[in-house]
Write a protein that holds these residues in place. Sequence first.
Motif, PDB file in Angstrom:
ATOM      1  N   LEU A 103      58.403  38.434  28.182  1.00  0.00           N
ATOM      2  CA  LEU A 103      59.697  38.221  27.547  1.00  0.00           C
ATOM      3  C   LEU A 103      60.063  36.754  27.704  1.00  0.00           C
ATOM      4  N   LEU A 104      60.236  36.074  26.576  1.00  0.00           N
ATOM      5  CA  LEU A 104      60.563  34.653  26.557  1.00  0.00           C
ATOM      6  C   LEU A 104      62.011  34.474  26.110  1.00  0.00           C
ATOM      7  N   SER A 105      62.748  33.631  26.795  1.00  0.00           N
ATOM      8  CA  SER A 105      64.136  33.398  26.421  1.00  0.00           C
ATOM      9  C   SER A 105      64.279  32.092  25.659  1.00  0.00           C
ATOM     10  N   GLN A 106      65.334  32.021  24.831  1.00  0.00           N
ATOM     11  CA  GLN A 106      65.703  30.799  24.125  1.00  0.00           C
ATOM     12  C   GLN A 106      64.506  30.144  23.434  1.00  0.00           C
ATOM     13  N   CYS A 107      64.025  30.779  22.363  1.00  0.00           N
ATOM     14  CA  CYS A 107      62.834  30.256  21.708  1.00  0.00           C
ATOM     15  C   CYS A 107      62.921  30.485  20.205  1.00  0.00           C
ATOM     16  N   THR A 108      62.013  29.831  19.487  1.00  0.00           N
ATOM     17  CA  THR A 108      61.888  29.983  18.044  1.00  0.00           C
ATOM     18  C   THR A 108      60.530  30.587  17.735  1.00  0.00           C
ATOM     19  N   GLN A 109      60.301  30.937  16.464  1.00  0.00           N
ATOM     20  CA  GLN A 109      59.009  31.500  16.104  1.00  0.00           C
ATOM     21  C   GLN A 109      57.888  30.510  16.383  1.00  0.00           C
ATOM     22  N   ASP A 110      58.164  29.232  16.147  1.00  0.00           N
ATOM     23  CA  ASP A 110      57.149  28.207  16.391  1.00  0.00           C
ATOM     24  C   ASP A 110      56.860  28.068  17.884  1.00  0.00           C
ATOM     25  N   SER A 111      57.909  28.051  18.699  1.00  0.00           N
ATOM     26  CA  SER A 111      57.700  27.886  20.142  1.00  0.00           C
ATOM     27  C   SER A 111      57.044  29.116  20.750  1.00  0.00           C
ATOM     28  N   VAL A 112      57.370  30.319  20.242  1.00  0.00           N
ATOM     29  CA  VAL A 112      56.721  31.535  20.735  1.00  0.00           C
ATOM     30  C   VAL A 112      55.228  31.482  20.436  1.00  0.00           C
ATOM     31  N   PHE A 113      54.866  31.022  19.240  1.00  0.00           N
ATOM     32  CA  PHE A 113      53.447  30.916  18.887  1.00  0.00           C
ATOM     33  C   PHE A 113      52.750  29.897  19.790  1.00  0.00           C
ATOM     34  N   LYS A 114      53.414  28.777  20.082  1.00  0.00           N
ATOM     35  CA  LYS A 114      52.808  27.765  20.946  1.00  0.00           C
ATOM     36  C   LYS A 114      52.585  28.312  22.356  1.00  0.00           C
ATOM     37  N   VAL A 115      53.554  29.081  22.844  1.00  0.00           N
ATOM     38  CA  VAL A 115      53.395  29.684  24.173  1.00  0.00           C
ATOM     39  C   VAL A 115      52.239  30.674  24.166  1.00  0.00           C
ATOM     40  N   ALA A 116      52.171  31.496  23.102  1.00  0.00           N
ATOM     41  CA  ALA A 116      51.085  32.481  22.997  1.00  0.00           C
ATOM     42  C   ALA A 116      49.725  31.789  22.995  1.00  0.00           C
ATOM     43  N   GLU A 117      49.613  30.701  22.266  1.00  0.00           N
ATOM     44  CA  GLU A 117      48.351  29.974  22.206  1.00  0.00           C
ATOM     45  C   GLU A 117      48.020  29.305  23.537  1.00  0.00           C
ATOM     46  N   ARG A 118      49.045  28.815  24.230  1.00  0.00           N
ATOM     47  CA  ARG A 118      48.802  28.218  25.545  1.00  0.00           C
ATOM     48  C   ARG A 118      48.257  29.268  26.507  1.00  0.00           C
ATOM     49  N   ILE A 119      48.824  30.466  26.453  1.00  0.00           N
ATOM     50  CA  ILE A 119      48.346  31.567  27.290  1.00  0.00           C
ATOM     51  C   ILE A 119      46.911  31.926  26.920  1.00  0.00           C
ATOM     52  N   ARG A 120      46.677  32.102  25.634  1.00  0.00           N
ATOM     53  CA  ARG A 120      45.353  32.525  25.161  1.00  0.00           C
ATOM     54  C   ARG A 120      44.274  31.531  25.574  1.00  0.00           C
ATOM     55  N   LYS A 121      44.555  30.243  25.422  1.00  0.00           N
ATOM     56  CA  LYS A 121      43.565  29.217  25.768  1.00  0.00           C
ATOM     57  C   LYS A 121      43.345  29.130  27.278  1.00  0.00           C
ATOM     58  N   ALA A 122      44.425  29.335  28.050  1.00  0.00           N
ATOM     59  CA  ALA A 122      44.292  29.295  29.514  1.00  0.00           C
ATOM     60  C   ALA A 122      43.416  30.435  30.004  1.00  0.00           C
ATOM     61  N   ILE A 123      43.584  31.620  29.419  1.00  0.00           N
ATOM     62  CA  ILE A 123      42.757  32.778  29.804  1.00  0.00           C
ATOM     63  C   ILE A 123      41.322  32.583  29.337  1.00  0.00           C
ATOM     64  N   GLU A 124      41.150  31.983  28.168  1.00  0.00           N
ATOM     65  CA  GLU A 124      39.806  31.728  27.633  1.00  0.00           C
ATOM     66  C   GLU A 124      39.024  30.798  28.556  1.00  0.00           C
ATOM     67  N   LYS A 125      39.734  29.923  29.280  1.00  0.00           N
ATOM     68  CA  LYS A 125      39.072  28.978  30.178  1.00  0.00           C
ATOM     69  C   LYS A 125      38.771  29.574  31.556  1.00  0.00           C
ATOM     70  N   MET A 126      39.349  30.745  31.841  1.00  0.00           N
ATOM     71  CA  MET A 126      39.119  31.377  33.142  1.00  0.00           C
ATOM     72  C   MET A 126      37.642  31.704  33.336  1.00  0.00           C
ATOM     73  N   VAL A 127      37.177  31.579  34.569  1.00  0.00           N
ATOM     74  CA  VAL A 127      35.802  31.963  34.908  1.00  0.00           C
ATOM     75  C   VAL A 127      35.849  32.879  36.119  1.00  0.00           C
ATOM     76  N   ILE A 128      35.259  34.056  35.994  1.00  0.00           N
ATOM     77  CA  ILE A 128      35.154  35.014  37.103  1.00  0.00           C
ATOM     78  C   ILE A 128      33.677  35.126  37.462  1.00  0.00           C
ATOM     79  N   TYR A 129      33.366  35.027  38.743  1.00  0.00           N
ATOM     80  CA  TYR A 129      31.972  35.024  39.171  1.00  0.00           C
ATOM     81  C   TYR A 129      31.558  36.373  39.759  1.00  0.00           C
TER      82      TYR A 129
END
Length: 387
Positions: free
Chosen positions: A290-316
């Motif tokens: 749940l994100l507060s005080q945001c726009t459709q553009d900022s929500v998409f940017k947050v979603a992409e930041r999350i997606r890319k951060a998880i994509e970079k994760m490495v589990i051994y």
Amino acid sequence: MEESNYESTMNILTQFQNLQQSGMLSSVENLKKENTDLIRIVNDISHLISLTQVDSMIDFLCSRFLEYFIPDKLVFLFQPPRKKHLRQYVYRRLVKTDENISTDCFSYIKEYFDQNLTQEQSGDVHLFSEIKDKLPQEIVDETITDINPLFVIPLIAIGGTYGIVFITNKINDSEYTDSQISYISRIFSILSITMQNGLHYESSITDAKTGLYTNDFFFQRLNSALSSIKRYNQSAGVLILDIDFFKKFNDTWGHLLGDKVLISIANTLKKTLRNEDCIARFGGEEFSVLLSQCTQDSVFKVAERIRKAIEKMVIYENNTPLKVTVSIGGVIIDHHEFLEPRQIFKKADQALYYSKEHGRNQSTIFKLGLLDLAKMRNNDFDFLEEE
């Protein structure tokens, strides 16, 4: 007349000198100071017991210390119920750091207090020098020496010691006064209770595996957010994350490694998002935000930041690097008085379905359209079941 005034003045001076010599004036000043100290501790305790979040309690104590005295180091270690990990807050000059203390250090000191103190002594201030010899020398050398605590304070509940606090010398090397030590003892005796209550409350609203909020609490927060949106004409966003092909991952690598993935994603979400954002584990491999005080553009940017951060994760696994991706769906919420949490969540779920159907590892954000809103107003929820 002048002689009478002179005699009156001399009498007053004589009485004042007599009071000085008797020590009465000094006693009055001490009483004033004690009264000031008492008012301060009562006010601080009143505020402390009004807090429900552990982080808020610690932040409040640091703000009080900053006003009264500044220790060179301040360390909080405690064991939340149902959790295996040790929760730590390490401050240098009341500025939070990323330092970690050995869990062995906590275990040995906890064992000492469990054997020597009762619950009634929770929050008592102890000189560390008095217990130093009771600890293994390697623990003192490897961990305690760097902290160099002056005081150690146990936080004790019915089940035993659940927290340890270290306080070092003040940054100006002056000694703690009796009133300051009394303040520390009183405030920590209350903290031991409020923190225990806060930890149990957090335990009731968080997922034991990931430490994120439960879906029930998520909907409570969403309800509160909707109330603010209606009242103040604000906006918010909801995201749903689903781990791509997670069943196949579990079948291939086992559920223990799957749990490690869930925990890693939870930690990544905490690091990526703001403190005021609500992050929940919604299902087996689903997470909601749940994100507060945001726009459709900022929500998409947050979603992409999350997606890319998880994509970079490495589990051994046995030196084999493994990676996962997530699909994300979201919806932006504007000011509409008839919105309900399940309606919003269903629309975000549709956006998630769109991301998964169009290749996975991507983000899709929907905005509730006029037709959607009209159907909500008329309690026609057929559109929520559309694929």
